[in-house]
Scaffold this motif. Structure first.
Motif, PDB file in Angstrom:
ATOM      1  N   UNK A   1      -0.088  -6.124  22.080  1.00  0.00           N
ATOM      2  CA  UNK A   1       1.220  -5.768  22.564  1.00  0.00           C
ATOM      3  C   UNK A   1       1.759  -6.439  23.511  1.00  0.00           C
ATOM      4  N   UNK A   2       2.862  -6.942  23.302  1.00  0.00           N
ATOM      5  CA  UNK A   2       3.366  -8.076  24.203  1.00  0.00           C
ATOM      6  C   UNK A   2       4.926  -8.145  24.200  1.00  0.00           C
ATOM      7  N   UNK A   3       5.693  -9.204  24.426  1.00  0.00           N
ATOM      8  CA  UNK A   3       7.102  -9.140  24.347  1.00  0.00           C
ATOM      9  C   UNK A   3       7.616 -10.628  24.627  1.00  0.00           C
ATOM     10  N   UNK A   4       8.851 -10.819  23.772  1.00  0.00           N
ATOM     11  CA  UNK A   4       9.391 -12.116  23.875  1.00  0.00           C
ATOM     12  C   UNK A   4       9.937 -12.512  25.070  1.00  0.00           C
ATOM     13  N   UNK A   5      10.465 -13.720  25.302  1.00  0.00           N
ATOM     14  CA  UNK A   5      11.451 -14.049  26.310  1.00  0.00           C
ATOM     15  C   UNK A   5      12.610 -13.516  26.118  1.00  0.00           C
TER      16      UNK A   5
ATOM     17  N   UNK B   1       0.983  -1.317   0.075  1.00  0.00           N
ATOM     18  CA  UNK B   1      -0.007   0.060   0.071  1.00  0.00           C
ATOM     19  C   UNK B   1       0.847   1.221   0.075  1.00  0.00           C
ATOM     20  N   UNK B   2       0.692   1.999  -0.937  1.00  0.00           N
ATOM     21  CA  UNK B   2       1.596   3.384  -1.038  1.00  0.00           C
ATOM     22  C   UNK B   2       0.658   4.386  -0.266  1.00  0.00           C
ATOM     23  N   UNK B   3       1.302   5.268   0.579  1.00  0.00           N
ATOM     24  CA  UNK B   3       0.502   6.210   1.323  1.00  0.00           C
ATOM     25  C   UNK B   3       0.697   7.798   0.742  1.00  0.00           C
ATOM     26  N   UNK B   4       0.096   8.459   1.469  1.00  0.00           N
ATOM     27  CA  UNK B   4       0.069   9.850   1.181  1.00  0.00           C
ATOM     28  C   UNK B   4       1.488  10.085   1.174  1.00  0.00           C
ATOM     29  N   UNK B   5       2.364   9.805   2.157  1.00  0.00           N
ATOM     30  CA  UNK B   5       3.536   9.979   2.607  1.00  0.00           C
ATOM     31  C   UNK B   5       4.170   8.682   2.905  1.00  0.00           C
ATOM     32  N   UNK B   6       5.613   8.577   2.541  1.00  0.00           N
ATOM     33  CA  UNK B   6       6.285   7.264   3.052  1.00  0.00           C
ATOM     34  C   UNK B   6       6.506   7.047   4.292  1.00  0.00           C
ATOM     35  N   UNK B   7       6.446   5.903   4.815  1.00  0.00           N
ATOM     36  CA  UNK B   7       6.471   5.550   6.208  1.00  0.00           C
ATOM     37  C   UNK B   7       7.686   4.521   6.582  1.00  0.00           C
ATOM     38  N   UNK B   8       8.523   5.079   7.725  1.00  0.00           N
ATOM     39  CA  UNK B   8       9.662   4.029   7.974  1.00  0.00           C
ATOM     40  C   UNK B   8       8.702   3.227   9.196  1.00  0.00           C
ATOM     41  N   UNK B   9       8.666   1.891   9.130  1.00  0.00           N
ATOM     42  CA  UNK B   9       8.006   0.850   9.956  1.00  0.00           C
ATOM     43  C   UNK B   9       9.079   0.126  10.660  1.00  0.00           C
ATOM     44  N   UNK B  10       8.542  -0.417  11.819  1.00  0.00           N
ATOM     45  CA  UNK B  10       9.514  -1.434  12.415  1.00  0.00           C
ATOM     46  C   UNK B  10       9.613  -2.548  11.888  1.00  0.00           C
ATOM     47  N   UNK B  11      10.431  -3.501  12.221  1.00  0.00           N
ATOM     48  CA  UNK B  11      10.616  -4.655  11.542  1.00  0.00           C
ATOM     49  C   UNK B  11       9.289  -5.491  11.330  1.00  0.00           C
ATOM     50  N   UNK B  12       8.746  -5.764  10.404  1.00  0.00           N
ATOM     51  CA  UNK B  12       7.431  -6.395   9.871  1.00  0.00           C
ATOM     52  C   UNK B  12       7.464  -7.579   9.270  1.00  0.00           C
TER      53      UNK B  12
ATOM     54  N   UNK C   1      11.792  -3.403  17.633  1.00  0.00           N
ATOM     55  CA  UNK C   1      10.417  -4.098  17.755  1.00  0.00           C
ATOM     56  C   UNK C   1       9.951  -4.917  16.744  1.00  0.00           C
ATOM     57  N   UNK C   2       9.050  -6.071  16.899  1.00  0.00           N
ATOM     58  CA  UNK C   2       8.625  -6.644  15.604  1.00  0.00           C
ATOM     59  C   UNK C   2       7.241  -6.610  15.497  1.00  0.00           C
ATOM     60  N   UNK C   3       6.667  -6.292  14.382  1.00  0.00           N
ATOM     61  CA  UNK C   3       5.286  -6.413  13.994  1.00  0.00           C
ATOM     62  C   UNK C   3       4.799  -7.488  13.101  1.00  0.00           C
ATOM     63  N   UNK C   4       3.952  -8.417  13.705  1.00  0.00           N
ATOM     64  CA  UNK C   4       3.462  -9.610  12.933  1.00  0.00           C
ATOM     65  C   UNK C   4       2.115  -9.478  12.484  1.00  0.00           C
ATOM     66  N   UNK C   5       1.877  -9.650  11.158  1.00  0.00           N
ATOM     67  CA  UNK C   5       0.694  -9.619  10.553  1.00  0.00           C
ATOM     68  C   UNK C   5       0.129 -10.821  10.081  1.00  0.00           C
TER      69      UNK C   5
ATOM     70  N   UNK D   1      10.011  -6.370  21.892  1.00  0.00           N
ATOM     71  CA  UNK D   1       8.571  -5.883  21.862  1.00  0.00           C
ATOM     72  C   UNK D   1       7.775  -6.574  20.705  1.00  0.00           C
ATOM     73  N   UNK D   2       6.744  -7.095  20.881  1.00  0.00           N
ATOM     74  CA  UNK D   2       5.896  -7.645  19.816  1.00  0.00           C
ATOM     75  C   UNK D   2       4.700  -6.855  19.605  1.00  0.00           C
ATOM     76  N   UNK D   3       4.318  -6.728  18.332  1.00  0.00           N
ATOM     77  CA  UNK D   3       2.993  -6.417  18.046  1.00  0.00           C
ATOM     78  C   UNK D   3       2.327  -7.265  17.050  1.00  0.00           C
TER      79      UNK D   3
END
Length: 784
Positions: A711-715, A573-584, A628-632, A662-664
């Motif tokens: 929102x949680x976290x790993x060991x 998805x291209x946004x109105x402005x580019x975005x720098x995301x966490x590791x996804x 941080x890590x984002x999982x989808x 940290x996990x999302x």
């Protein structure tokens, strides 16, 4: 450098002491606070905590676990004033942070230490309590990063030009140093003419959205900071701290930039606004529109196939309550049309509207098939697929999806819906008989089974008995003699580009599975119009440039070692402005199996799907893992119960990281009663609630209720298990409630409690949470 405990000895000024969340034990994986020493260097992109402290204050007769570590005592006073310093030592921005949080106060712990919490961009600051003069400096972020941000100022604390700056000023005046600014073309290539007597050339690059710096002759970081302080919430490409030095003439020169959501030394208010904007944007962003229903585009299908696809979707839309209304809201027609009355363009457009209308409709849980039910014998495919009881048999529509990207609705002469008989439970099943499969067909395929419920409750986000059945059974062609590569990941340079940004993408295959190379790439903008895409054979990467906002599709064709071709399709998805995301990591599926879609900050990833459980292995660049890590995982989820195993690894040897990451976990369509666990579900597990009432995380829901983020976290070794139950029964709800009450502590058996009074005492101590052990040790000190 950090402030030692002796820093406070003999002092009487009240000051705020700076700490990380781990230091004061508000990070959920930390049991004990460690206040010695207070920090003067803190990491960027993490909460910064300030504890008001009186070094000369009385601790009383029973000092608590915090007071035992430092002279004096914490005080309930504030707010904390944070002053951002510029290169000359002058204050360039000020922020006031209220002291409105408390640490401690667990079971058996009377302590309650007040503190303030905020996030700060990388920079140098001085902090003090409002109304007090006692200040001390802190640094947030890497000192080298801050130094490079200050480099252009070249001033010392006396506000005088340094020797180096004076030398550069003199050289500029004498034309011994020449500055020149050029722009790259759309592929990132550039050329610059330098004077014939130039000895060396230093090259640096920077970028915002490709247009903001267009009319500026000598762009600088200060220009980027100005854009950030206004309305620009996009990504910045910042120069490396060390320029690229070359001797002219030179060709093939690479200038390194790094992608960042912020500009170093930007003002604090803009930073806070940016963080809030990005958090809200990610919360309300769903991935249902990024799912690829067909690798083959509708425009490429033969007219007969397209009419069949339209008709099958039309049957589903009319069968599922709510879907027809959603479709007609988008359609140019007031009623659903017959396929034979529509042109090819109309069939394509209306089928897309139907796909959107069916997205998010309640999902019928697929049957548990056990062993793969597909059998291929004498060139014919046979399948018996048990249909869920709620399925309307008149809506069943099977398709075959091939690994070369083509799609074929299965002709009616090869399938039927039949009764399973008395011994089969009296239900119905889809039977496919003798569907031809030959050596000229591609290597792998999916049988896709779609159907709608026969009831009247197929509501948006409904349960497992109403809505749409959409299941796939994968198999390989036994007549195919070549290797079938295993795709671990499709790796993008970014998953959130701007409206006119170069995007690079490649296929990460499992070693020794026969992957050859990319041979072609195709891309389309949000309107379905073809845009240019190319393949760099040396780097084995494809690239395309986004054309406006909206969802862009890219289709990659690659070969195995024998030259056989396979296809995967993805969307960004291209946004109105580019975005720098966490590791996804986003889950995706094709005829080659389940794989990861990755963006920035990761070396690679892979996903294994088995029996309703997703195993996600993430390979980071270093031993600390990503920030941080984002999982989808939504595109690879089905049913009501979902289990996740996460492992954050690093390096070629894939060793475990040494960090709590940290996990999302981004989910879609969960019911209001859904239950979340940071473990396997059970009385000894780690329950997570919406309000974050346990230390294992919290769940945030978008305003429309369609999106949830856990929102949680790993060991500490980067591993984690999670379980989500979308439609829990009575037993699951009671289990979650009890686990919340006991704080995730394993319950002793009744016999161990009844056996002695000691067991009861141990139970009481066992339920202590986090910092409570600190308080108990303090009691032993005075009583023992």
């Amino acid at each position: 450098m950090n402030v030692e405990g002796s820093f406070l000895e003999g002092k009487s000024e009240e000051v705020p002491l700076a700490y990380t969340s781990e230091d004061i034990a508000t990070a959920p994986w930390v049991d004990d606070a460690d206040l010695v020493p207070p920090k003067v260097v803190l990491p960027a992109d993490e909460p910064v905590n300030f504890v008001p402290w009186n070094p000369d204050g009385s601790q009383g007769r029973l000092p608590d676990g915090y007071e035992l570590q430092l002279p004096g005592t914490y005080i309930d006073k504030g707010p904390v004033v944070v002053e951002q310093l510029g290169p000359g030592g002058d204050v360039i921005d000020t922020k006031t942070v209220p002291v409105n949080k408390r640490a401690g106060g667990g079971w058996g712990d009377p302590s309650s230490m007040p503190y303030a919490e905020t996030k700060l961009p990388a920079g140098v600051y001085q902090i003090h309590l409002e109304g007090d003069d006692a200040k001390y400096p802190i640094v947030v972020g890497s000192p080298s990063e801050i130094a490079s941000a200050w480099e252009s100022d070249l001033r010392n604390e006396a506000n005088q030009l340094t020797d180096r700056a004076n030398r550069i000023r003199d050289l500029l005046a004498q034309d011994h140093v020449v500055r020149s600014t050029v722009r790259t073309n759309e592929t990132g290539h550039f050329s610059v003419n330098v004077p014939s007597n130039a000895v060396t050339t230093d090259l640096k690059a920077m970028k915002a959205d490709g247009q903001l710096l267009k009319d500026i002759q000598s762009p600088s970081l200060e220009n980027l900071r100005e854009f950030q302080s206004k309305d620009y919430n996009g990504t910045f490409y910042l120069p490396s701290s060390r320029p690229k030095t070359v001797e002219a003439p030179a060709e093939g020169v690479t200038v390194t930039v790094y992608r960042s959501p912020e500009v170093p030394l930007g003002d604090m208010s803009s930073f806070a606004d940016l963080m809030a904007f990005l958090e809200n944007q990610r919360l309300n962003e769903t991935i249902s529109e990024l799912e690829n229903e067909y690798t083959q585009r509708l425009e490429e299908m033969e007219n007969e196939t397209l009419r069949r696809v339209y008709t099958d979707h039309s049957t589903l839309v009319q069968a599922v309550p709510g879907a027809k209304e959603r479709y007609l809201e988008r359609s140019e027609f007031s009623e659903i049309q017959a396929a034979e009355d529509l042109s090819s363009d109309e069939l394509t457009r209306e089928t897309r509207h139907m796909q959107v209308a069916l997205a998010g409709i309640g999902e019928i849980e697929p049957p548990d098939l056990g062993e793969n039910p597909i059998n291929i014998d004498d060139g014919g495919l046979n399948l018996e697929y048990p249909l869920p009881n709620s399925v309307d048999p008149d809506t069943v529509a099977p398709e075959i999806h091939w690994s070369d990207g083509t799609v074929e609705p299965i002709p009616e002469e090869y399938y039927s819906v039949e009764s399973t008989g008395i011994f089969g439970g009296g239900g119905q099943q889809l039977v496919i008989s003798d569907l031809p499969i030959g050596e000229t067909d591609p290597a792998a395929f999916d049988i896709r089974v779609q159907a709608a419920s026969s009831g009247d409750g197929g509501l948006i986000g409904g349960g497992s008995d109403e809505g749409v059945l959409d299941d796939r059974i994968s198999a390989t062609n036994p007549a195919f003699g070549g290797s079938i590569p295993t795709v671990n990941a499709v790796d993008f340079s970014t998953l959130a580009p701007g409206p006119s940004e170069n995007v690079y993408v490649g296929v990460e295959a499992k070693p020794d599975t026969g992957y050859g190379q990319l041979v072609s790439a195709e891309a389309w903008n949000d309107d379905g119009e073809s845009i240019n895409a190319t393949v760099d054979t040396e780097r084995d990467r494809a690239s395309f440039k986004t054309d406006g906002q909206g969802v862009h599709s890219v289709r990659l064709t690659f070969e195995n070692d024998q030259g056989d071709r396979f296809v995967v399709s993805e969307r960004v998805r291209a946004h109105e402005q580019s975005r720098s995301d966490p590791a996804t990591v986003r889950a995706s599926e094709s005829t080659l199996g389940t794989y990861a879609v990755t963006g920035e900050e990761l070396a690679s990833a892979r996903i294994d799907s088995s029996n309703g459980r997703l195993k996600i292995d993430v390979i980071a660049d270093d031993s600390d893992g990503p920030g941080s890590l984002v999982l989808k995982p939504a595109n690879a989820m089905s049913g009501d119960e979902h289990s996740f195993e996460v492992n954050v690894l690093h390096g070629n040897s894939e060793e475990r990281v040494n960090a709590h990451v940290p996990i999302e976990l981004h989910l879609e369509g969960m019911s209001d009663s859904a239950l979340y666990w940071r473990s396997a579900a059970g009385l000894g597990g780690d329950p997570v609630t919406h309000d974050g009432s346990t230390r294992f995380g919290e769940v945030q829901t978008a305003a429309d209720g369609e999106k949830q983020i856990l929102y949680t976290y790993t060991r500490e070794d980067g591993s984690l298990e999670m379980e989500v139950i979308s439609s829990p029964g009575w037993t699951a709800r009671i289990t979650h409630r009890i686990a919340r009450t006991i704080g995730g502590i394993e319950i002793p058996s009744p016999l161990s409690i009844a056996g002695s009074g000691t067991a009861l005492l141990l139970l009481g101590v066992g339920i202590l949470k986090r910092r409570d052990s600190q308080y108990m040790r303090m009691i032993w000190r005075f009583w023992g």
